[in-house]
Each structure stands twice: as structure tokens, then as C-alpha cells.
Motif scaffolding. Sequence first.
Motif, short mmCIF file in Angstrom:
data_model
loop_
_atom_site.label_atom_id
_atom_site.label_comp_id
_atom_site.label_asym_id
_atom_site.label_seq_id
_atom_site.Cartn_x
_atom_site.Cartn_y
_atom_site.Cartn_z
N GLY A 52 25.92 10.28 31.88
CA GLY A 52 25.74 9.24 32.88
C GLY A 52 24.30 9.33 33.38
N PHE A 53 23.67 8.19 33.57
CA PHE A 53 22.27 8.19 33.99
C PHE A 53 21.98 6.97 34.85
CE2 PHE A 53 22.68 6.02 29.99
CZ PHE A 53 21.94 4.86 30.16
N ILE A 54 20.94 7.08 35.65
CA ILE A 54 20.52 5.94 36.45
C ILE A 54 19.59 5.07 35.61
CG2 ILE A 54 20.83 7.11 38.65
CD1 ILE A 54 17.79 7.58 38.73
N LEU A 61 13.35 8.12 29.27
CA LEU A 61 13.75 9.52 29.35
C LEU A 61 15.01 9.81 28.53
CD1 LEU A 61 13.22 12.28 30.65
CD2 LEU A 61 14.69 11.57 32.54
N VAL A 62 16.08 9.07 28.76
CA VAL A 62 17.34 9.32 28.05
C VAL A 62 17.19 9.12 26.54
CG1 VAL A 62 19.74 8.58 27.80
CG2 VAL A 62 18.77 8.89 30.08
N PRO A 63 16.59 8.03 26.07
CA PRO A 63 16.43 7.88 24.62
C PRO A 63 15.63 9.01 23.97
CG PRO A 63 16.03 5.79 25.69
CD PRO A 63 16.15 6.82 26.77
N ASN A 64 14.60 9.48 24.65
CA ASN A 64 13.79 10.59 24.09
C ASN A 64 14.60 11.87 24.02
OD1 ASN A 64 11.55 8.99 23.73
ND2 ASN A 64 10.65 9.52 25.70
N GLU A 71 18.25 15.35 16.54
CA GLU A 71 17.56 16.02 15.43
C GLU A 71 18.12 17.42 15.21
OE1 GLU A 71 13.35 15.96 16.12
OE2 GLU A 71 13.25 13.78 16.09
N LEU A 72 18.47 18.10 16.31
CA LEU A 72 19.00 19.46 16.21
C LEU A 72 20.51 19.50 16.02
CD1 LEU A 72 16.91 21.07 19.10
CD2 LEU A 72 16.50 21.25 16.65
N ASN A 73 21.19 18.44 16.43
CA ASN A 73 22.65 18.41 16.42
C ASN A 73 23.15 17.06 15.88
OD1 ASN A 73 23.03 20.97 18.11
ND2 ASN A 73 21.69 19.73 19.36
N PRO A 74 23.00 16.82 14.59
CA PRO A 74 23.33 15.49 14.04
C PRO A 74 24.81 15.13 14.08
CG PRO A 74 22.82 17.03 12.28
CD PRO A 74 22.50 17.74 13.57
N ASP A 75 25.69 16.10 14.30
CA ASP A 75 27.12 15.82 14.30
C ASP A 75 27.68 15.51 15.69
OD1 ASP A 75 27.52 16.15 11.51
OD2 ASP A 75 27.35 18.31 11.78
N VAL A 76 26.82 15.47 16.70
CA VAL A 76 27.27 15.15 18.05
C VAL A 76 27.15 13.64 18.27
CG1 VAL A 76 26.78 15.46 20.51
CG2 VAL A 76 26.65 17.41 18.97
N GLN A 77 28.23 13.06 18.79
CA GLN A 77 28.23 11.65 19.15
C GLN A 77 27.96 11.54 20.65
OE1 GLN A 77 28.62 9.23 16.77
NE2 GLN A 77 28.56 10.98 15.39
N PHE A 78 27.44 10.40 21.06
CA PHE A 78 27.11 10.20 22.46
C PHE A 78 27.91 9.05 23.06
CE2 PHE A 78 23.41 12.21 20.66
CZ PHE A 78 23.09 13.16 21.62
N SER A 79 28.27 9.23 24.32
CA SER A 79 28.85 8.16 25.13
C SER A 79 27.91 8.02 26.33
CB SER A 79 30.26 8.53 25.58
OG SER A 79 30.73 7.57 26.51
N LEU A 80 27.21 6.90 26.39
CA LEU A 80 26.22 6.69 27.44
C LEU A 80 26.74 5.71 28.47
CD1 LEU A 80 23.09 6.33 25.15
CD2 LEU A 80 23.93 8.39 26.28
N ARG A 81 26.47 6.01 29.73
CA ARG A 81 26.93 5.14 30.81
C ARG A 81 25.88 5.07 31.89
NH1 ARG A 81 31.93 6.35 34.68
NH2 ARG A 81 31.61 4.61 36.07
N ASN A 82 25.49 3.85 32.20
CA ASN A 82 24.55 3.62 33.29
C ASN A 82 25.35 3.69 34.59
OD1 ASN A 82 22.54 2.87 35.00
ND2 ASN A 82 22.12 0.92 34.01
N THR A 85 23.13 4.13 41.41
CA THR A 85 22.65 5.25 42.23
C THR A 85 23.63 5.58 43.35
OG1 THR A 85 20.39 4.57 41.74
CG2 THR A 85 20.68 6.12 43.54
N ARG A 86 24.18 4.57 43.99
CA ARG A 86 25.11 4.78 45.10
C ARG A 86 26.33 5.55 44.61
NH1 ARG A 86 29.49 2.08 46.24
NH2 ARG A 86 28.93 0.29 44.97
N ILE A 87 26.87 5.17 43.47
CA ILE A 87 28.06 5.84 42.92
C ILE A 87 27.73 7.27 42.54
CG2 ILE A 87 29.69 5.82 41.00
CD1 ILE A 87 29.48 2.77 41.03
N LYS A 88 26.56 7.49 41.99
CA LYS A 88 26.16 8.84 41.57
C LYS A 88 26.17 9.79 42.77
CE LYS A 88 21.84 9.86 40.85
NZ LYS A 88 21.17 10.98 41.39
N PHE A 89 25.62 9.37 43.89
CA PHE A 89 25.55 10.24 45.06
C PHE A 89 26.93 10.44 45.69
CE2 PHE A 89 20.99 9.04 44.93
CZ PHE A 89 20.51 10.32 44.74
N GLU A 90 27.81 9.46 45.59
CA GLU A 90 29.17 9.63 46.09
C GLU A 90 29.91 10.69 45.29
OE1 GLU A 90 31.06 5.83 46.15
OE2 GLU A 90 29.77 5.06 47.76
#
Length: 96
Positions: A52-54, A61-64, A71-82, A85-90
Motif C-alpha cells: 500500500g502506498f500514497i 519511488l514504488v516502481p523503482n 530483479e532479485l526475486n522474479p517469482d514474487v508477484q505484487f499486489s499494489l494499492r494506492n 493519506t487519511r486512511i493510512k494514518f487511521e
Amino acid sequence: MRLFERNRRKTTLTAAGVAFREAAGAAVLQLDQAIRRATLAADGKLGLLSIGFISTAGSELVPNIIRLFRELNPDVQFSLRNILTRIKFECLKPVA
């Protein structure tokens, strides 16, 4: 069932022996792959990583970070969620 034909000069595979050798070879390869996947999973290098990211981190930042990690872990899949900010701090508030 005979797998081999033998005489004083040589030993050869029967048709059953050829079939068994092919199936056994495939089984060994499958076992090697299972061991590799189990080792990767135990090391945290296989599976799903949820991030989860803002929005400000999402453009560069996140794509990099994901590119380097992949590159180091090609077998890991990602689930990305925006995350807003308000929800993150809660989510970070201590539970009473």
C-alpha cells in the motif's frame, strides 16, 4: 514386468523400461522444481507481496523499488494499492 533384457554381451531396456525411464525422469524434474519452489517460499522469494502506498510515492519511488526487488526475486508477484493519506494514518492509530 521386465525393464531390462540382459545377455552375456549387453543389457538393454525393454519397451516397459523405456516408458519407466521417461516417467521417472519427469518425476525427478518435478521433484526438483517442488524443492526449488519450497525453498524460495521459505526464503520469502515466492508468493504475493501486497504493498500500500500514497499517491506521491506511486509515480517514481514504488516502481523503482519494485523493479529492483523483481530483479532479485522474479517469482514474487505484487499486489499494489494506492491508499489515501487519511486512511493510512487511521490504520496507524493504536487500538484501545
